[in-house]
Each structure stands twice: as C-alpha cells, then as structure tokens.
Design a protein around this motif. Structure first.
Motif, PDB file in Angstrom:
ATOM      1  N   SER A  45       0.814  -1.227   0.000  1.00 40.65           N
ATOM      2  CA  SER A  45       0.000   0.000   0.000  1.00 40.65           C
ATOM      3  C   SER A  45       0.844   1.272   0.000  1.00 40.65           C
ATOM      4  CB  SER A  45      -0.908   0.008   1.223  1.00 40.65           C
ATOM      5  OG  SER A  45      -0.128   0.016   2.391  1.00 40.65           O
ATOM      6  N   ALA A  46       2.159   1.120   0.090  1.00 39.00           N
ATOM      7  CA  ALA A  46       3.016   2.307   0.183  1.00 39.00           C
ATOM      8  C   ALA A  46       3.098   3.033  -1.155  1.00 39.00           C
ATOM      9  CB  ALA A  46       4.406   1.917   0.659  1.00 39.00           C
ATOM     10  N   ALA A  47       2.373   4.140  -1.268  1.00 37.46           N
ATOM     11  CA  ALA A  47       2.402   4.945  -2.483  1.00 37.46           C
ATOM     12  C   ALA A  47       3.217   6.202  -2.206  1.00 37.46           C
ATOM     13  CB  ALA A  47       0.985   5.316  -2.882  1.00 37.46           C
ATOM     14  N   PRO A  48       3.725   6.849  -3.288  1.00 40.09           N
ATOM     15  CA  PRO A  48       4.531   8.063  -3.061  1.00 40.09           C
ATOM     16  C   PRO A  48       3.874   9.095  -2.132  1.00 40.09           C
ATOM     17  CG  PRO A  48       4.698   7.394  -5.339  1.00 40.09           C
ATOM     18  CD  PRO A  48       3.693   6.466  -4.707  1.00 40.09           C
ATOM     19  N   PRO A  49       2.561   9.413  -2.325  1.00 42.89           N
ATOM     20  CA  PRO A  49       1.987  10.435  -1.432  1.00 42.89           C
ATOM     21  C   PRO A  49       2.050  10.054   0.048  1.00 42.89           C
ATOM     22  CG  PRO A  49       0.502   9.951  -3.254  1.00 42.89           C
ATOM     23  CD  PRO A  49       1.582   8.923  -3.305  1.00 42.89           C
ATOM     24  N   THR A  50       1.927   8.763   0.336  1.00 46.89           N
ATOM     25  CA  THR A  50       2.000   8.295   1.731  1.00 46.89           C
ATOM     26  C   THR A  50       3.360   8.639   2.328  1.00 46.89           C
ATOM     27  OG1 THR A  50       0.810   6.386   0.879  1.00 46.89           O
ATOM     28  CG2 THR A  50       1.506   6.290   3.186  1.00 46.89           C
ATOM     29  N   VAL A  51       4.394   8.349   1.545  1.00 42.05           N
ATOM     30  CA  VAL A  51       5.758   8.588   2.023  1.00 42.05           C
ATOM     31  C   VAL A  51       6.031  10.089   2.132  1.00 42.05           C
ATOM     32  CG1 VAL A  51       8.198   8.312   1.444  1.00 42.05           C
ATOM     33  CG2 VAL A  51       6.628   6.390   1.175  1.00 42.05           C
ATOM     34  N   TYR A  52       5.597  10.853   1.113  1.00 43.03           N
ATOM     35  CA  TYR A  52       5.829  12.296   1.148  1.00 43.03           C
ATOM     36  C   TYR A  52       5.077  12.954   2.297  1.00 43.03           C
ATOM     37  CZ  TYR A  52       8.603  12.132  -3.030  1.00 43.03           C
ATOM     38  OH  TYR A  52       9.615  11.863  -3.912  1.00 43.03           O
ATOM     39  N   ARG A  53       3.864  12.460   2.550  1.00 46.51           N
ATOM     40  CA  ARG A  53       3.092  13.020   3.665  1.00 46.51           C
ATOM     41  C   ARG A  53       3.776  12.735   4.992  1.00 46.51           C
ATOM     42  NH1 ARG A  53      -1.899  11.912   1.082  1.00 46.51           N
ATOM     43  NH2 ARG A  53      -1.919   9.846   2.014  1.00 46.51           N
ATOM     44  N   ALA A  54       4.299  11.511   5.130  1.00 52.44           N
ATOM     45  CA  ALA A  54       4.978  11.141   6.374  1.00 52.44           C
ATOM     46  C   ALA A  54       6.239  11.989   6.555  1.00 52.44           C
ATOM     47  CB  ALA A  54       5.323   9.651   6.366  1.00 52.44           C
ATOM     48  N   LEU A  55       6.980  12.198   5.460  1.00 51.37           N
ATOM     49  CA  LEU A  55       8.194  13.018   5.542  1.00 51.37           C
ATOM     50  C   LEU A  55       7.841  14.467   5.884  1.00 51.37           C
ATOM     51  CD1 LEU A  55      10.328  11.662   2.554  1.00 51.37           C
ATOM     52  CD2 LEU A  55      11.016  11.670   4.963  1.00 51.37           C
ATOM     53  N   GLU A  56       6.756  14.943   5.281  1.00 52.90           N
ATOM     54  CA  GLU A  56       6.294  16.309   5.536  1.00 52.90           C
ATOM     55  C   GLU A  56       5.944  16.470   7.018  1.00 52.90           C
ATOM     56  OE1 GLU A  56       6.165  19.933   4.376  1.00 52.90           O
ATOM     57  OE2 GLU A  56       6.696  18.337   2.980  1.00 52.90           O
ATOM     58  N   PHE A  57       5.257  15.471   7.544  1.00 56.93           N
ATOM     59  CA  PHE A  57       4.900  15.478   8.962  1.00 56.93           C
ATOM     60  C   PHE A  57       6.162  15.529   9.832  1.00 56.93           C
ATOM     61  CE2 PHE A  57       4.760  12.876  12.789  1.00 56.93           C
ATOM     62  CZ  PHE A  57       3.807  13.549  13.542  1.00 56.93           C
ATOM     63  N   LEU A  58       7.122  14.673   9.528  1.00 54.51           N
ATOM     64  CA  LEU A  58       8.354  14.613  10.323  1.00 54.51           C
ATOM     65  C   LEU A  58       9.120  15.935  10.253  1.00 54.51           C
ATOM     66  CD1 LEU A  58       9.523  11.001   9.350  1.00 54.51           C
ATOM     67  CD2 LEU A  58       8.481  11.701  11.506  1.00 54.51           C
ATOM     68  N   LEU A  59       9.072  16.573   9.059  1.00 58.93           N
ATOM     69  CA  LEU A  59       9.722  17.876   8.889  1.00 58.93           C
ATOM     70  C   LEU A  59       9.039  18.933   9.746  1.00 58.93           C
ATOM     71  CD1 LEU A  59      10.409  18.526   5.089  1.00 58.93           C
ATOM     72  CD2 LEU A  59      12.061  18.677   6.945  1.00 58.93           C
ATOM     73  N   GLU A  60       7.702  18.948   9.671  1.00 62.67           N
ATOM     74  CA  GLU A  60       6.937  19.954  10.408  1.00 62.67           C
ATOM     75  C   GLU A  60       7.100  19.793  11.912  1.00 62.67           C
ATOM     76  OE1 GLU A  60       2.973  19.572   8.931  1.00 62.67           O
ATOM     77  OE2 GLU A  60       3.491  20.538   7.037  1.00 62.67           O
TER      78      GLU A  60
END
Ligand SMILES: [Zn+2]
Ligand SMILES: [Zn+2]
Ligand SMILES: [Zn+2]
Length: 163
Positions: free
Chosen positions: A71-86
């Motif tokens: 189920s790991a799609a690019p938006p999932t990963v980018y959203r998680a990275l965005e969260f970690l950044l924020e």
C-alpha cells in the motif's frame, strides 16, 4: 556560548542501533506531549531516515516501504516526511535533496549542518552565536530571515585521518 552538537558523525565505530532507539523514543515522547499521533508509517519512515548518518532520499524510503507493504504509495511517504519535517524530527538538506534525522527535535528554523563530502555523513550543530551573527548581518542589509538552515561542506575527522 559553545555550539551544541545535536548529531555527531558516526566515526565508523559507534553502536548505531542506540541512535535509532533514542530518535524513535524522542519522537514518541514529543508526539505524545503535543497530542499528535505517531502512526506506524510515520515511525517507520523516521526509522528509515535514521538508518545511518547519511542523508536519505525520499525515493529510497519509498523503495524500501514498497517492499514491506504494497500500500506504500509516493503520497504516503511524502506526507509522512512532511509530517516529520513539520514536527522537527527530520531536516531536509536542500543541497542534497535528502533528509536526516534531527539529533534533538524542537528547533525548526535554524541549524548548521556539516556535510562530509568523503563519507557522505552529516552532523548537526546548534550554535546560537552563529544564528545571532547571521541574523544581525542580514538585518544590516535589510533582510529578514525566516529559516536559517546552514549547509557546510567539508571532510569529517574520521575521513581526514584515513587519508
Ligand atoms: Zn548513529
Ligand atoms: Zn535538528
Ligand atoms: Zn567523513
């Protein structure tokens, strides 16, 4: 005031599993305090960013996750990275377009990153004196600073001594 080392170079001989455990614990704690959910995917992405002391690219994280869960799609990963950044749990090294885990979360808009061009590892400093100096210098030319992430290229002591 001395610069604080938030994230060291690994020097090739430390127990990195301890770095990962500490980072995950700190993240858990910080999310709990702020009432934010530290979901399994956010946790796993942070763990992958912390896989070593070298910055990690988003697509490398995606590659690994794709093997783990279909189920790991690019938006999932980018959203998680965005969260970690924020949340200040990771930083983006713009010059490398890659991410590193933060050694001491809680500062979003400043930091000094030492990038070893030989082994690729990144160390993180927190130097209030430097921040102040840059802020003042910018002010002199009427520039207002928002983010002050400084990326410095060079060679770490481990690599220097093995030359
Ligand atoms: Zn480590
Ligand atoms: Zn940091
Ligand atoms: Zn090095």
């Amino acid at each position: 005031m001395q610069a604080k080392v938030l994230r060291e170079f690994s020097r090739g001989r430390h127990k990195h599993s301890a770095c990962i455990t500490d980072a995950l614990k700190a993240a858990e704690h910080s999310c709990k305090e702020r009432g934010i959910r530290f979901t399994a995917i956010r946790r796993r992405v942070l763990e992958l960013v912390w896989a070593s002391h070298e910055p990690v690219k988003a697509y490398d994280v995606l590659d690994i996750l794709r093997n783990e869960r279909s189920s790991a799609a690019p938006p999932t990963v980018y959203r998680a990275l965005e969260f970690l950044l924020e949340e200040g749990l990771v930083h983006k090294i713009e010059s490398l377009n890659a991410y590193v885990g933060c050694g001491e979360p809680g500062h979003l808009d400043s930091g000094q990153f030492l990038i070893c061009s030989s082994c690729g590892e990144v160390a993180e400093l927190d130097d209030p004196e430097l921040v102040k100096l840059i802020t003042e210098k910018a002010k002199q030319i009427g520039f207002s600073i928002k983010d002050q992430i400084v990326e410095i290229l060079g060679c770490c002591s481990q690599c220097l001594s093995s030359k």
